[in-house]
Design an enzyme around this catalytic site. Structure first.
Site, PDB file in Angstrom:
ATOM      1  N   GLU A   1       0.856  -1.188   0.000  1.00 37.73           N
ATOM      2  CA  GLU A   1       0.000   0.000   0.000  1.00 37.73           C
ATOM      3  C   GLU A   1       0.887   1.231   0.000  1.00 37.73           C
ATOM      4  O   GLU A   1       2.066   1.171   0.349  1.00 37.73           O
ATOM      5  CB  GLU A   1      -0.945  -0.008   1.208  1.00 37.73           C
ATOM      6  CG  GLU A   1      -0.265   0.018   2.578  1.00 37.73           C
ATOM      7  CD  GLU A   1       0.022   1.421   3.092  1.00 37.73           C
ATOM      8  OE1 GLU A   1      -0.633   2.383   2.661  1.00 37.73           O
ATOM      9  OE2 GLU A   1       0.928   1.557   3.931  1.00 37.73           O
TER      10      GLU A   1
ATOM     11  N   ARG B   1      -5.539  -0.266   3.870  1.00 42.16           N
ATOM     12  CA  ARG B   1      -5.210   0.088   2.491  1.00 42.16           C
ATOM     13  C   ARG B   1      -4.642  -1.096   1.701  1.00 42.16           C
ATOM     14  O   ARG B   1      -4.537  -1.025   0.475  1.00 42.16           O
ATOM     15  CB  ARG B   1      -4.229   1.272   2.462  1.00 42.16           C
ATOM     16  CG  ARG B   1      -4.850   2.582   2.913  1.00 42.16           C
ATOM     17  CD  ARG B   1      -3.921   3.758   2.687  1.00 42.16           C
ATOM     18  NE  ARG B   1      -2.731   3.724   3.515  1.00 42.16           N
ATOM     19  CZ  ARG B   1      -2.636   4.229   4.740  1.00 42.16           C
ATOM     20  NH1 ARG B   1      -3.701   4.811   5.301  1.00 42.16           N
ATOM     21  NH2 ARG B   1      -1.502   4.162   5.420  1.00 42.16           N
TER      22      ARG B   1
ATOM     23  N   SER C   1       9.264   5.273   4.689  1.00 40.94           N
ATOM     24  CA  SER C   1       8.509   6.462   5.095  1.00 40.94           C
ATOM     25  C   SER C   1       9.370   7.683   4.843  1.00 40.94           C
ATOM     26  O   SER C   1      10.453   7.816   5.424  1.00 40.94           O
ATOM     27  CB  SER C   1       8.130   6.355   6.576  1.00 40.94           C
ATOM     28  OG  SER C   1       7.385   7.454   7.005  1.00 40.94           O
TER      29      SER C   1
ATOM     30  N   HIS D   1       6.903   6.769  18.722  1.00 39.56           N
ATOM     31  CA  HIS D   1       6.076   7.098  17.558  1.00 39.56           C
ATOM     32  C   HIS D   1       4.965   8.073  17.916  1.00 39.56           C
ATOM     33  O   HIS D   1       4.616   8.940  17.106  1.00 39.56           O
ATOM     34  CB  HIS D   1       5.463   5.851  16.919  1.00 39.56           C
ATOM     35  CG  HIS D   1       4.741   6.173  15.636  1.00 39.56           C
ATOM     36  ND1 HIS D   1       3.382   6.390  15.579  1.00 39.56           N
ATOM     37  CD2 HIS D   1       5.213   6.375  14.378  1.00 39.56           C
ATOM     38  CE1 HIS D   1       3.033   6.690  14.332  1.00 39.56           C
ATOM     39  NE2 HIS D   1       4.124   6.688  13.583  1.00 39.56           N
TER      40      HIS D   1
ATOM     41  N   PHE E   1       3.554  16.046  14.447  1.00 39.14           N
ATOM     42  CA  PHE E   1       3.081  16.313  13.091  1.00 39.14           C
ATOM     43  C   PHE E   1       1.692  16.945  13.102  1.00 39.14           C
ATOM     44  O   PHE E   1       1.445  17.955  12.433  1.00 39.14           O
ATOM     45  CB  PHE E   1       3.062  15.029  12.266  1.00 39.14           C
ATOM     46  CG  PHE E   1       2.365  15.186  10.947  1.00 39.14           C
ATOM     47  CD1 PHE E   1       2.944  15.909   9.916  1.00 39.14           C
ATOM     48  CD2 PHE E   1       1.108  14.653  10.753  1.00 39.14           C
ATOM     49  CE1 PHE E   1       2.289  16.088   8.714  1.00 39.14           C
ATOM     50  CE2 PHE E   1       0.440  14.820   9.546  1.00 39.14           C
ATOM     51  CZ  PHE E   1       1.038  15.535   8.527  1.00 39.14           C
TER      52      PHE E   1
ATOM     53  N   HIS F   1       4.530   7.386   2.504  1.00 38.52           N
ATOM     54  CA  HIS F   1       5.107   6.090   2.871  1.00 38.52           C
ATOM     55  C   HIS F   1       4.595   5.008   1.930  1.00 38.52           C
ATOM     56  O   HIS F   1       3.608   5.176   1.216  1.00 38.52           O
ATOM     57  CB  HIS F   1       4.871   5.742   4.343  1.00 38.52           C
ATOM     58  CG  HIS F   1       3.534   5.154   4.670  1.00 38.52           C
ATOM     59  ND1 HIS F   1       2.828   5.502   5.779  1.00 38.52           N
ATOM     60  CD2 HIS F   1       2.777   4.216   4.049  1.00 38.52           C
ATOM     61  CE1 HIS F   1       1.699   4.820   5.826  1.00 38.52           C
ATOM     62  NE2 HIS F   1       1.638   4.031   4.784  1.00 38.52           N
TER      63      HIS F   1
END
Length: 353
Positions: A143, A178, A219, A299, A306, A320
């Site tokens: 994906e 995805r 990524s 993470h 972000f 990514h």
């Protein structure tokens, strides 16, 4: 808005998504679209390893040789070049090449120019290391996700274009949703990494065998066009938080199922840095990658940082790609690399016979 899974890869679900059908994502994102004739791709990480700046020129010469062979018949459809320093202090130069046609890749790999160079005794005697980490996901086993719709890097560069804005993003579990394969398969790992030839602690040539459903994430970040406040936000807030998380996976990933983590910077053929980077992370399973993403402080800090500044970003390009692989579609080969390199660190020795 449409599904990340293209119409020709959709099928009746036996496994549900994490979202309701009327879910509305918080901002638009897109995926790469390929024509229906695409069945499988090849991602080849071709590396040169060196210790000490006095060997960097020799390593760059090795990288240039690899890239020169890309111009041969059946060479890759796209490639990029990176450099990074690993936890053991070794420099690593990587040419990452993508093929739309696995048969073309096999012909290129077995061509005399490529094969003879790789198998030459000179690779054992020229004072630097080399590695090949080659994986080939089928079209339902990977994906993508992009915050932009043009000039896709990575596997998107060998596909045919972009989707409309997609629904499956902005929530935990969207990565799995995805995957076309996620409609019917949990993608659980089977087996272990195994050393099937050579000994990492003795140097020389080492071959590692992969296992089913091993996962790989690339990524990426491209800040070349940023300026002003946006550039400051990336370089002073986002990037340091990202680097901290990537260093954690590099140094402590073994404890949480991350086989190898490399935070790499784009370079040109002369080794000059370019304002793009990406992370290369190999994981035992998609489940373990998800668990780190959803719950680990390293993470969560990236995620929170972000989203706190996302509204101020307009030129920063983030993306990514994530893949899983059948055991038979993976090749991990190392020549004179230190024993913590790539898949060697966590591989077990295969039993005799």
């Amino acid at each position: 808005m449409e599904s990340a899974i293209p119409p020709h890869l959709r099928c009746p679900r036996t496994l549900s998504r994490r979202i309701a059908d009327d879910y509305q994502p918080p901002f638009p994102m897109w995926v790469a679209r390929a024509s229906e004739d695409l069945r499988q791709v090849v991602m080849a990480y071709l590396g040169v390893q060196f210790q000490g700046e006095e060997k960097r020129d020799r390593a760059l010469a090795g990288l240039r040789r690899i890239v020169a062979d890309f111009a041969l018949e059946d060479g890759p459809d796209h490639h990029d070049l990176t450099e990074h320093r690993d936890a053991q202090g070794y420099g690593n130069l990587i040419a990452l090449a993508y093929w739309r046609d696995p048969s073309a890749h096999r012909r290129w790999l077995s061509s005399p120019a490529v094969s003879d160079w790789w198998t030459s005794q000179d690779r054992l005697e020229d004072g630097i290391g080399y590695f090949r980490e080659i994986v080939a996901p089928c079209v339902d086993q990977f994906e993508t996700l992009y915050a932009f719709t043009n000039d896709f890097p990575g596997v998107g560069s060998i596909m045919n274009g972009a989707s409309d804005a997609i629904q499956e993003h902005g929530y935990w579990g969207s990565m799995r949703d995805r995957f076309p394969l996620s409609q019917t398969d949990r993608m659980q790992p089977k087996g272990r990494l195994r050393i099937v030839a050579g000994d990492p602690h003795e140097g020389g040539r080492v071959l590692v065998e992969g296992h089913d459903a091993l996962a790989l994430i690339r990524s990426g970040q491209d800040w070349a066009d940023t300026d002003g406040e946006e550039r400051h936000l990336y370089l002073e807030e986002i990037e340091p938080t990202l680097r901290s998380g990537m260093d954690f996976l590099r140094d402590h990933g073994h404890d949480i199922g991350c086989y190898s983590n490399r935070y790499v910077r784009y370079i040109d053929l002369d080794g000059n840095p370019i304002e793009k980077s990406y992370n290369i992370g190999h994981w035992r399973s998609l489940d373990l990658l998800e668990r780190w993403a959803e719950s680990h402080p390293t993470h969560l800090r990236i995620f929170v940082t972000f989203f706190r500044v996302a509204a101020k970003l307009s030129k920063l390009r983030l993306y990514h790609e994530v893949s899983v692989f059948d055991a038979g579609h993976q090749t991990y080969e190392y020549v004179n690399c230190h024993p913590q390199t790539g898949m060697m660190r966590d591989a077990v020795t295969a039993p005799a016979g």
